[in-house]
Design a protein around this motif. Structure first.
Motif, PDB file in Angstrom:
ATOM      1  N   SER A 182       0.995  -1.407  -0.546  1.00 19.01           N
ATOM      2  CA  SER A 182      -0.018   0.143   0.015  1.00 19.01           C
ATOM      3  C   SER A 182       0.987   1.483   0.017  1.00 19.01           C
ATOM      4  CB  SER A 182      -0.733   0.274   1.046  1.00 19.01           C
ATOM      5  OG  SER A 182      -1.662  -0.999   0.903  1.00 19.01           O
ATOM      6  N   SER A 183       1.796   1.198   0.636  1.00 22.37           N
ATOM      7  CA  SER A 183       2.858   2.330   0.729  1.00 22.37           C
ATOM      8  C   SER A 183       3.914   2.907  -0.750  1.00 22.37           C
ATOM      9  CB  SER A 183       4.051   1.921   1.472  1.00 22.37           C
ATOM     10  OG  SER A 183       2.851   3.028   3.281  1.00 22.37           O
ATOM     11  N   VAL A 184       4.548   1.307  -1.391  1.00 22.12           N
ATOM     12  CA  VAL A 184       5.361   0.956  -2.353  1.00 22.12           C
ATOM     13  C   VAL A 184       4.846   0.713  -3.552  1.00 22.12           C
ATOM     14  CG1 VAL A 184       6.717   0.596  -0.453  1.00 22.12           C
ATOM     15  CG2 VAL A 184       6.456  -1.231  -1.688  1.00 22.12           C
ATOM     16  N   ARG A 185       3.102   0.479  -3.375  1.00 20.60           N
ATOM     17  CA  ARG A 185       3.601  -0.331  -5.108  1.00 20.60           C
ATOM     18  C   ARG A 185       2.682   0.817  -5.452  1.00 20.60           C
ATOM     19  NH1 ARG A 185       0.247  -6.448  -6.330  1.00 20.60           N
ATOM     20  NH2 ARG A 185      -0.212  -5.104  -8.848  1.00 20.60           N
ATOM     21  N   ILE A 186       2.942   1.930  -6.473  1.00 19.41           N
ATOM     22  CA  ILE A 186       2.045   3.279  -7.465  1.00 19.41           C
ATOM     23  C   ILE A 186       2.306   2.625  -8.740  1.00 19.41           C
ATOM     24  CG2 ILE A 186       3.613   4.543  -4.836  1.00 19.41           C
ATOM     25  CD1 ILE A 186       5.331   5.059  -7.169  1.00 19.41           C
ATOM     26  N   ALA A 229      13.808  -5.014  -6.674  1.00 20.04           N
ATOM     27  CA  ALA A 229      14.391  -3.178  -6.121  1.00 20.04           C
ATOM     28  C   ALA A 229      14.468  -3.489  -5.100  1.00 20.04           C
ATOM     29  CB  ALA A 229      13.032  -2.723  -6.851  1.00 20.04           C
ATOM     30  N   LEU A 230      15.172  -1.562  -4.313  1.00 19.96           N
ATOM     31  CA  LEU A 230      15.402  -1.948  -3.314  1.00 19.96           C
ATOM     32  C   LEU A 230      14.432  -0.534  -2.538  1.00 19.96           C
ATOM     33  CD1 LEU A 230      17.766  -1.180  -1.097  1.00 19.96           C
ATOM     34  CD2 LEU A 230      18.978  -0.155  -2.480  1.00 19.96           C
ATOM     35  N   ILE A 231      14.307  -1.180  -1.963  1.00 20.09           N
ATOM     36  CA  ILE A 231      13.300   0.258  -1.129  1.00 20.09           C
ATOM     37  C   ILE A 231      13.772   0.851   0.428  1.00 20.09           C
ATOM     38  CG2 ILE A 231      10.939   0.371  -0.117  1.00 20.09           C
ATOM     39  CD1 ILE A 231       9.696  -2.391  -1.768  1.00 20.09           C
ATOM     40  N   GLN A 232      14.029   1.691   0.239  1.00 22.65           N
ATOM     41  CA  GLN A 232      14.218   2.963   1.592  1.00 22.65           C
ATOM     42  C   GLN A 232      13.302   3.077   2.471  1.00 22.65           C
ATOM     43  OE1 GLN A 232      17.591   5.543   1.018  1.00 22.65           O
ATOM     44  NE2 GLN A 232      16.698   6.640   3.169  1.00 22.65           N
ATOM     45  N   ILE A 233      12.633   3.428   3.082  1.00 20.51           N
ATOM     46  CA  ILE A 233      11.806   3.498   4.872  1.00 20.51           C
ATOM     47  C   ILE A 233      12.270   4.428   5.237  1.00 20.51           C
ATOM     48  CG2 ILE A 233      10.380   3.031   5.684  1.00 20.51           C
ATOM     49  CD1 ILE A 233      11.648   0.142   4.338  1.00 20.51           C
ATOM     50  N   SER A 234      12.822   5.659   5.258  1.00 21.32           N
ATOM     51  CA  SER A 234      12.987   6.940   6.182  1.00 21.32           C
ATOM     52  C   SER A 234      12.060   8.035   7.088  1.00 21.32           C
ATOM     53  CB  SER A 234      13.308   8.172   5.117  1.00 21.32           C
ATOM     54  OG  SER A 234      14.697   7.157   4.803  1.00 21.32           O
ATOM     55  N   GLU A 235      12.281   8.134   7.879  1.00 23.69           N
ATOM     56  CA  GLU A 235      11.504   9.068   9.233  1.00 23.69           C
ATOM     57  C   GLU A 235      10.905   8.621   9.507  1.00 23.69           C
ATOM     58  OE1 GLU A 235      10.132  12.709   7.237  1.00 23.69           O
ATOM     59  OE2 GLU A 235      11.068  12.335   5.393  1.00 23.69           O
ATOM     60  N   ALA A 236      10.167   7.665   9.673  1.00 17.82           N
ATOM     61  CA  ALA A 236       9.328   6.422   9.801  1.00 17.82           C
ATOM     62  C   ALA A 236      10.390   5.328  10.957  1.00 17.82           C
ATOM     63  CB  ALA A 236       7.985   6.099  10.056  1.00 17.82           C
ATOM     64  N   GLU A 237      11.251   5.403  10.353  1.00 15.47           N
ATOM     65  CA  GLU A 237      11.955   3.795  10.813  1.00 15.47           C
ATOM     66  C   GLU A 237      13.647   4.424   9.451  1.00 15.47           C
ATOM     67  OE1 GLU A 237      11.165   0.080   7.924  1.00 15.47           O
ATOM     68  OE2 GLU A 237       9.547   0.657   9.584  1.00 15.47           O
ATOM     69  N   VAL A 238      14.610   3.696   9.826  1.00 18.56           N
ATOM     70  CA  VAL A 238      15.520   3.765   9.579  1.00 18.56           C
ATOM     71  C   VAL A 238      15.783   2.295   8.853  1.00 18.56           C
ATOM     72  CG1 VAL A 238      18.239   4.068   8.667  1.00 18.56           C
ATOM     73  CG2 VAL A 238      17.142   5.374  10.409  1.00 18.56           C
ATOM     74  N   LYS A 245       9.635  -9.669  -0.852  1.00 20.16           N
ATOM     75  CA  LYS A 245       9.319  -8.861   0.593  1.00 20.16           C
ATOM     76  C   LYS A 245      10.318  -9.572   1.075  1.00 20.16           C
ATOM     77  CE  LYS A 245       7.363  -5.398  -0.225  1.00 20.16           C
ATOM     78  NZ  LYS A 245       6.358  -4.957   0.253  1.00 20.16           N
ATOM     79  N   TYR A 246      10.849  -8.165   1.388  1.00 17.82           N
ATOM     80  CA  TYR A 246      12.132  -8.865   2.404  1.00 17.82           C
ATOM     81  C   TYR A 246      12.426  -7.494   3.115  1.00 17.82           C
ATOM     82  CZ  TYR A 246      15.879 -10.004   5.178  1.00 17.82           C
ATOM     83  OH  TYR A 246      17.221 -10.416   6.245  1.00 17.82           O
ATOM     84  N   SER A 247      12.207  -6.768   4.722  1.00 18.31           N
ATOM     85  CA  SER A 247      12.650  -5.721   5.330  1.00 18.31           C
ATOM     86  C   SER A 247      13.562  -5.698   6.512  1.00 18.31           C
ATOM     87  CB  SER A 247      11.187  -4.851   5.272  1.00 18.31           C
ATOM     88  OG  SER A 247      11.218  -3.786   5.737  1.00 18.31           O
ATOM     89  N   VAL A 248      14.119  -4.708   6.134  1.00 19.34           N
ATOM     90  CA  VAL A 248      15.122  -4.988   7.962  1.00 19.34           C
ATOM     91  C   VAL A 248      14.815  -3.566   8.309  1.00 19.34           C
ATOM     92  CG1 VAL A 248      16.608  -6.170   6.983  1.00 19.34           C
ATOM     93  CG2 VAL A 248      16.964  -4.163   6.387  1.00 19.34           C
TER      94      VAL A 248
END
Length: 261
Positions: free
Chosen positions: A90-94, A154-163, A173-176
């Protein structure tokens, strides 16, 4: 009329089902904000139509490329305490749609596309050489159903809410997350901890986090290695991913090779 690109190919029925059923099951604020969200979508559609009308009235449609996309989606607080910053679909699939010279044939591109592919695509479409040091790839070789070498993730970066960092493949989908870093002050980290693993083929709504599944330990290892490689290619330093404790949760073991799909 538009040649549409999604990351990966996005289905309207998929999103509708997610909004109607998934959000209500996950809680969040969709009941309060979904009407306004749809209203903004309608307003954007109208504004885009005004741009099209202006180009037609100025006879500029034959030498103008239009691109419509977004920098993120919205999960309505169903995944964390805010609206958009997470690894979830819902956040990254645009949506991403092109129209203009080279993009009027219709059709979809199903490959995994990232925002870093936008600039090379526009340069290529305009006949301008793409700098060798520019990240991303031009979509032009994929138009018209053509096959061309293309990244499988594809590489995804999540910022501001988490590093955070994540990798998206066709199936996984694998997230750290760097749990000891400040999400506002710190851009990255040398140490991350596993947080999410989703099998998107069997769990498209990401309702079952498999990060603790012993049957998927090989998947985590393979995706973790690939994620660290992508981060390094993007200009980040060496990173270590700390695994979560794995246990039997009733999941079938993943066959050799499936972890790379």
């Amino acid at each position: 009329m538009f040649r549409r690109f999604f990351s990966p190919s996005q289905r309207g029925s998929h999103q509708s089902a997610l909004y109607a059923a998934g959000f209500s099951a996950l809680g969040g604020t969709s009941w309060q904000h979904l009407g306004g969200y749809y209203g903004m979508v309608k307003r954007l559609d109208e504004a885009f139509g005004r741009i099209r009308d202006a180009l037609e009235s100025l006879h500029m449609t034959e030498d103008t490329i239009l691109l419509f996309t977004s920098d993120h989606g919205c999960h309505f607080k169903t995944r964390n305490a805010e609206y958009k910053r997470s690894c979830h679909e819902s956040s990254v699939r645009i949506p991403m749609a092109f129209y203009g010279p080279g993009f009027t044939g219709g059709g979809n591109v199903a490959e995994i596309v990232s925002l870093i592919d936008v600039a090379p695509t526009l340069l290529d479409a305009c006949g301008i050489p793409v700098p060798e040091d520019m990240q991303g790839h031009s979509l032009m070789p994929l138009l018209g159903g053509k096959k061309a070498p293309w990244p499988k993730e594809a590489l995804i970066q999540i910022s501001e809410a988490e590093v955070g960092r994540a990798i998206r493949t066709k199936r996984w989908k694998y997230s750290v997350q760097a749990t000891d870093r400040d999400p506002v002050l710190d851009q990255g980290s040398g140490v991350y901890t596993e947080m999410y693993l989703y099998d998107l083929e069997h769990d498209p709504y990401e309702l079952h986090n498999l990060i603790h599944s012993r049957a998927h330990q090989g998947v985590c290892l393979a995706l973790g290695e690939k994620l660290v490689k992508l981060m390094k290619e993007a200009g980040e330093g060496e990173a270590v991913i700390l695994p979560q404790e794995k246990e039997k949760i009733g999941q079938l073991a993943v066959f050799d090779g499936e972890e790379l799909l």
